[in-house]
Design an enzyme around this catalytic site. Sequence first.
Site, PDB file in Angstrom:
ATOM      1  N   SER A   1      55.823  15.548  14.392  1.00 12.50           N
ATOM      2  CA  SER A   1      54.813  15.947  15.376  1.00 12.50           C
ATOM      3  C   SER A   1      54.820  17.470  15.457  1.00 12.50           C
ATOM      4  O   SER A   1      55.700  18.122  14.894  1.00 12.50           O
ATOM      5  CB  SER A   1      55.164  15.390  16.760  1.00 12.50           C
ATOM      6  N   ASP A   2      53.861  18.051  16.146  1.00 12.02           N
ATOM      7  CA  ASP A   2      54.005  19.466  16.464  1.00 12.02           C
ATOM      8  C   ASP A   2      54.871  19.557  17.734  1.00 12.02           C
ATOM      9  O   ASP A   2      55.255  18.552  18.335  1.00 12.02           O
ATOM     10  CB  ASP A   2      52.653  20.156  16.627  1.00 12.02           C
ATOM     11  N   TRP A   3      55.166  20.764  18.130  1.00 14.02           N
ATOM     12  CA  TRP A   3      56.099  21.050  19.231  1.00 14.02           C
ATOM     13  C   TRP A   3      55.688  20.287  20.504  1.00 14.02           C
ATOM     14  O   TRP A   3      54.681  20.609  21.118  1.00 14.02           O
ATOM     15  CB  TRP A   3      56.098  22.557  19.473  1.00 14.02           C
ATOM     16  N   ASP A   4      56.461  19.270  20.827  1.00 12.27           N
ATOM     17  CA  ASP A   4      56.228  18.496  22.051  1.00 12.27           C
ATOM     18  C   ASP A   4      54.853  17.806  22.073  1.00 12.27           C
ATOM     19  O   ASP A   4      54.377  17.410  23.139  1.00 12.27           O
ATOM     20  CB  ASP A   4      56.365  19.406  23.282  1.00 12.27           C
TER      21      ASP A   4
END
Length: 747
Positions: A276-279
């Site tokens: 995923s991307d950050w969070d």
Amino acid sequence: MRNTKTSPQIGKKLVDSNQTEQALEDRVQALLAQMTLAEKIGQMCQLNVGDQGVPDEVAQRVRGGTLGSIINVVDVDAVNALQRTAVHDSRLGIPLLVGRDVIHGFKTVMPIPLGQAASWNPDVVREGARIAASEAASHGINWTFAPMVDIARDPRWGRIAESLGEDPMLSSTLGAAMVEGFQGRALAAAGAIAACAKHFVGYGAAESGRDYATTNVPENELHNVHLRPFHAAVDAGVASLMTSFSDIDGVPATANARLVNGVLRDAWGFDGFVVSDWDSIRQLAIHGLTADDRESAYEAAQAGVDMEMQGDAYFEHLHSLVDAGEVALGQVDQAVANILRVKFRLGLFEQATTDTATLRPIADSDARKAAYQVALQGSVLLKNDGGALPLNSNSLKSIAVIGPLADDPYEQMGTWVFDGDAALSVTPLQSLRDAAQGKFDVLYAPGLDSARSRDHGGFEAAVKLAEQADAAVLVIGEDAILSGEAHSRADICLPGAQAELVRRVRGTGKPVIAVVMAGRPLTLGNILDQVDALLYAWHPGTMGGPAIADLLFGVVSPSGKLPVTFPRVVGQIPLYYNHKNTGKPPSDDTIAHIDDIDARAPQTSLGMTAFHLDVHFSPQFPFGFGLSYASFRYSDISVSNPNPAMHEPVVISCQLENTGAVSAEEVAQLYVRDVVGNVTRPVRELKGWQRVRLRPGESTTVEFTLLADDLAFYGRDLKLRTEPGEFHAWIGGSSAAELQTQFCLHA
Ligand code: BGC
């Protein structure tokens, strides 16, 4: 068609030659069979470490075998200690993926990716990534979050700096070259690190160029434009992909099963892992797609997102989702297998720690040479009136070097340089002084403290120097912080009082040479008529200075070409060369200008075509454009067979002659238009290019071979097809090439 000189090596999986695919799969499955559910979920988690020491939670999770990856630790001793804990102290001894954004260099900084793309040269781009990987690997990093292959058609978007431009073929070829550079001949080889193609998919289409904004990409455009560079990265063997932050047509990319499981895995057969991307998993609730983190974990897992970057939705909720039968254990197993496969390919089970003694030293001569070459080949000469450039070092008595970016080692590195070492940067001022060697004087006044400054206090001193000198070199543009992630701009003209500084210097009557360092195309209309020459150097990185000095003095002729269209004004955006024709295309005969319209002119008198009344429909500079100190003549275009059958290759060729007085390289480009299609086709599409070096008076035949597959596109049924019919082809030095031929493809 990929011509032979620029072709990426597609279709090859970067597997250590000692490991057959089957043996590797056996190891993955054998390990998986021993893992508890908690250990499996741990592999799907990543935590941020940062530079303030290793947090207790991270150390405990590594020891307990419930953390698969860490991000943002570059202290090699700390990394080695964590890897030793993972390998020796955790129950199954599974090593860690150590991620870091090594976007365009590590300590030695290459030009921003958009500047690299302006070289149109996969060889220098690949070499830049190889250097970046080996420097990063010496700090224990084994995974980078690059290349970013999002198609970028909006220069307001700050992340255009990190992109490879607006064209699917250019982005595909250069993205694949970056993957090859990072990952090397084999992932397990010394100095190689895993790459990550991001952000899957459509992120670059953010509404209004506002980072993270919603994207609405029609299926047809998604397949024919945005997905293509990702497919090329997968074909090049990229180890991982990252999902985008953005909402795409109502389903955020991080929950988009149709794209991740459907396109990436089922249609393309990708066998690496998706992060995923950050969070961005927990953000699914902020998007309003899910009610809480548990639902977000469910959505991301069922979409096929294997690892959560810095967030705890998987850690907190996957276990209970599996226990409740909502997420199948098989789905978790698949995700973990995808991650373990990459860890095996990286050779981490054989060697997890980093032996600093055996790896490349930082910023050695190879690294500096690579950074110089790509800065040299990626700088684009946009204007050169009356041969203002090159400067003649034999006849000059003095030059005035002016501008806030002339001597700023940090700003020239551009965005995304977490580890970039400004102390290694060689600035234009330093290099111009080196070039002078006492033969002429180099006077210097910055004029402005920063590119954003509005303080005119330094103008007088700068103007005075220009008056004393034979010519003024103005190094202007954007500070690094004005582009990159979350650094979008609504107005993309030169910031601060720079345009006024240019005008004041122009007022001296001396030749004005502008060197622009920026993270995006700027609207240059307010300074173009105030300068004699303009060299666009982007943010050129560590070796920007020597490259710029060599170009200004003609040691090497500029050869960069724009990887993206330059608009005249912001209101034209989106403006890109491979647009559709529309039913009412504008031409010079059909347009009016706002100043020429009679007071009571009837509505229909304005030509009724697709244009703005207050600005010409053409761009300031077209995609593919770039001048040289030589001049090139394209002639005698021909097609090998004007009526080919589907299975027959078509060779389009022309003569290219250097009609100038200096040796130079030219990037000859082939564009094709499929005149009638099952869906409407772009007015032109790049289908090949060659970087050709010619001496004065020398000519050569430039040849491109097209196969039916090179003319394929996704039709209304979203199936790839090549249709018979009429095709137009152009060869020239930009997307505005006029030398044209045609052929008719038969079924
Ligand atoms: C960016 C990614 C980057 C990640 C890790 C995110 O905010 O969108 O491109 O790789 O942070 O730093």
